[in-house]
Design an enzyme around this catalytic site. Structure first.
Site, short mmCIF file in Angstrom:
data_model
loop_
_atom_site.label_atom_id
_atom_site.label_comp_id
_atom_site.label_asym_id
_atom_site.label_seq_id
_atom_site.Cartn_x
_atom_site.Cartn_y
_atom_site.Cartn_z
N HIS A 138 40.60 43.96 46.38
CA HIS A 138 40.47 43.17 45.50
C HIS A 138 40.24 42.94 43.57
O HIS A 138 39.89 44.07 43.79
CB HIS A 138 38.92 41.94 45.94
CG HIS A 138 38.67 40.70 45.83
ND1 HIS A 138 38.62 40.70 44.47
CD2 HIS A 138 39.26 40.48 46.20
CE1 HIS A 138 38.44 38.79 44.58
NE2 HIS A 138 39.10 38.65 45.09
N HIS A 139 41.35 42.27 43.61
CA HIS A 139 41.29 42.28 42.08
C HIS A 139 40.73 42.47 41.44
O HIS A 139 40.37 43.06 40.37
CB HIS A 139 42.30 41.30 41.77
CG HIS A 139 43.32 41.48 40.54
ND1 HIS A 139 43.17 41.62 38.95
CD2 HIS A 139 44.74 41.00 40.18
CE1 HIS A 139 44.14 42.28 38.82
NE2 HIS A 139 45.03 41.71 39.13
N SER A 140 38.80 42.25 41.72
CA SER A 140 37.63 41.63 40.49
C SER A 140 37.47 43.14 41.02
O SER A 140 36.43 43.20 39.75
CB SER A 140 36.75 41.29 41.43
OG SER A 140 36.35 41.45 43.19
#
Length: 486
Positions: A138-140
């Site tokens: 996930h980009h987070s």
């Protein structure tokens, strides 16, 4: 100390990336020179990746109304993150199988109750590698710089060289004592400062107009609202990095200028083909087309800027387990900016070098603007005072009203062996992005990888777009040879 007190607050950008309209995942295709020894791979994961705070933490929602999240350390069960699908090793097209597998993998949301990363091991030989691993994060968790740095930290160099891995050199400074030179330098600094403030003002007005009403032209590659939910097709092409360097040296430009220029030329070539197909089947469209492309075509790319103070890709091997030292180096430390890719003058279409010159001029101007910094500050303020949904709404409007995302990422200059296996290539891309087209360029050792994520309905032939970008690079090289630059 309670568990609540030990939680680490997520950054404003990480919080915004949890919003439905910008809920992004990074898909990284790792091609290896050998088949994957699953047991060895898992052992290496335990010794490297699982020691990193973000890969051993879950994202906890603190305040649903304001969209506040924190990272909480947890025990990781590696079996919930490493998957080995059953494969038919007699398949007719392994390359197509990997593409189909990526497309299916991109459709599923990640389980928020576990650390936000997954490995899919595909021990099938393709035209580019003897085995493939798809890493979904996930980009987070972090941006491209963070993930490439971590990949390097998890690797052992296959080269015998023990020199540190760096990607740029600091310019030597000299003392200028000549008064005339000092006056010239002062005037230059004043003019540069004026340009920075002027360009920033113009760019931010452009951003404001894009948020409110300004949209790119309707083209065969322009997505609409909801495009982030549509199925995507992921393809990549590997070319020789020396070709990029050859053009860079001959034209006295940067690698990023060459990548941007050939991407623009490839998109122009691709759009000509698409509009040409329409003109053959629709006489009314044919009347409106001049040189196969509509007049006054507005096409804008969103580009990513690294906001880290150091221009280096940091070696995180020594600080992987220290969350305090990772601050300011790890995570999503980037911002977005507009880059116009509008159609050039008709007389420039036959000059391949014009694309590189115009790309350099556009990128040089962006370097004299604080648009990306202002955007990062705006996201931070909106997230802090109004919650992540406000920041996500602003970002989504910008992305919906523009055409594509473009990114160029510098990778390891030497071959590496992450997780105990020699790496052949790296091909990163995105899923969940609110645009129909994402173009990534990634260097690795002597290779340069073109990765494309495309909406399956709007862009049913992304391989053709890859071919057009490669052909554009060949045209630039041929033009340089004919003019005696090479």
């Amino acid at each position: 100390m309670s568990q609540e007190e030990e939680d680490q607050p997520a950054s404003p950008l990480a919080r915004m990336l949890q919003a439905p309209t910008v809920n992004l995942c990074v898909l990284t295709v790792l091609g290896f020179k050998t088949t994957i020894d699953v047991n060895l791979f898992k052992q290496e994961l335990q010794l490297t990746l699982l020691k990193h705070p973000r890969f051993s933490s879950v994202l906890i929602e603190k305040d649903k109304k304001r969209g506040e999240y924190s990272w909480r350390r947890t025990k990781v069960d590696i079996e919930n993150h490493v998957f080995i699908p059953d494969l038919d090793y007699n398949m007719e097209s392994p390359d197509e199988f990997v593409e189909d597998f990526m497309s299916e993998t991109s459709k599923y949301d990640m389980d928020m109750t576990r650390p936000l990363w997954e490995f899919y091991i595909l021990n099938v030989k393709t035209s580019k590698a003897n085995s493939t691993i798809i890493l979904k994060t996930h980009h987070s968790i972090g941006d491209g710089v963070s993930l490439i740095s971590l990949l390097m930290a998890c690797a052992k160099k296959t080269s015998e060289s023990n020199s540190p891995t760096i990607f740029s050199t600091k310019k030597k400074t000299s003392n200028i004592r000549n008064n005339g030179m000092m006056i010239t330098r002062l005037l230059t600094n004043v003019w540069t400062t004026f340009l920075i403030y002027f360009n920033t003002l113009v760019d931010m007005l452009w951003v404001l107009a894009t948020i409110m009403f300004l949209k790119d032209s309707k083209t065969p590659i322009k997505g609409e609202r909801g495009v982030e939910l549509s199925p995507k097709r992921f393809v990549h092409r590997i070319i020789d990095f020396d070709d990029i360097k050859l053009v860079k040296t001959a034209m006295n430009v940067s690698v990023n200028d060459v990548a941007t220029g050939v991407a623009k030329a490839g998109l122009t070539r691709y759009l000509k083909t698409r509009y040409g197909q329409q003109s053959q089947s629709n006489e009314e469209v044919h009347v409106k087309i001049n040189n196969l492309l509509p007049k006054n075509l507005r096409l804008t790319s969103i580009v990513c800027f690294n906001l880290r103070q150091s221009p280096f890709i940091e070696d995180l091997a020594d600080i992987m387990e220290n969350e305090e030292k990772l601050k300011g180096k790890w995570g999503n430390i980037f911002a977005l900016a507009h880059l116009p890719l509008m159609t050039m003058r008709l007389q420039d279409h036959n000059d391949p070098l014009a694309y590189i010159h115009r790309a350099k001029a556009a990128m040089d101007r962006k370097k004299l603007s604080l648009e990306h910094i202002c955007y990062a500050m705006l996201v931070t303020m909106l997230t802090k005072f109004f919650g992540m949904k406000s920041a996500a709404a602003m970002t989504s409007r910008i992305l919906w009203n523009t055409t594509l995302l473009f990114s160029n990422m510098m990778g390891p200059p030497k071959e590496i062996a992450p997780f105990g296996h020699p790496l052949c290539y790296i091909a990163p891309t995105l899923t969940g992005f609110p645009q129909a087209l994402v173009v990534h360029f990634q260097s690795y050792a002597d290779k340069f990888i073109i990765s494309i994520a495309a909406d399956e309905k709007l862009i049913p032939n992304p391989h053709k777009l890859c071919d057009d970008i490669v052909k554009s690079l060949e045209d630039v090289k041929d033009s340089l040879i004919k003019r005696g630059f090479i």
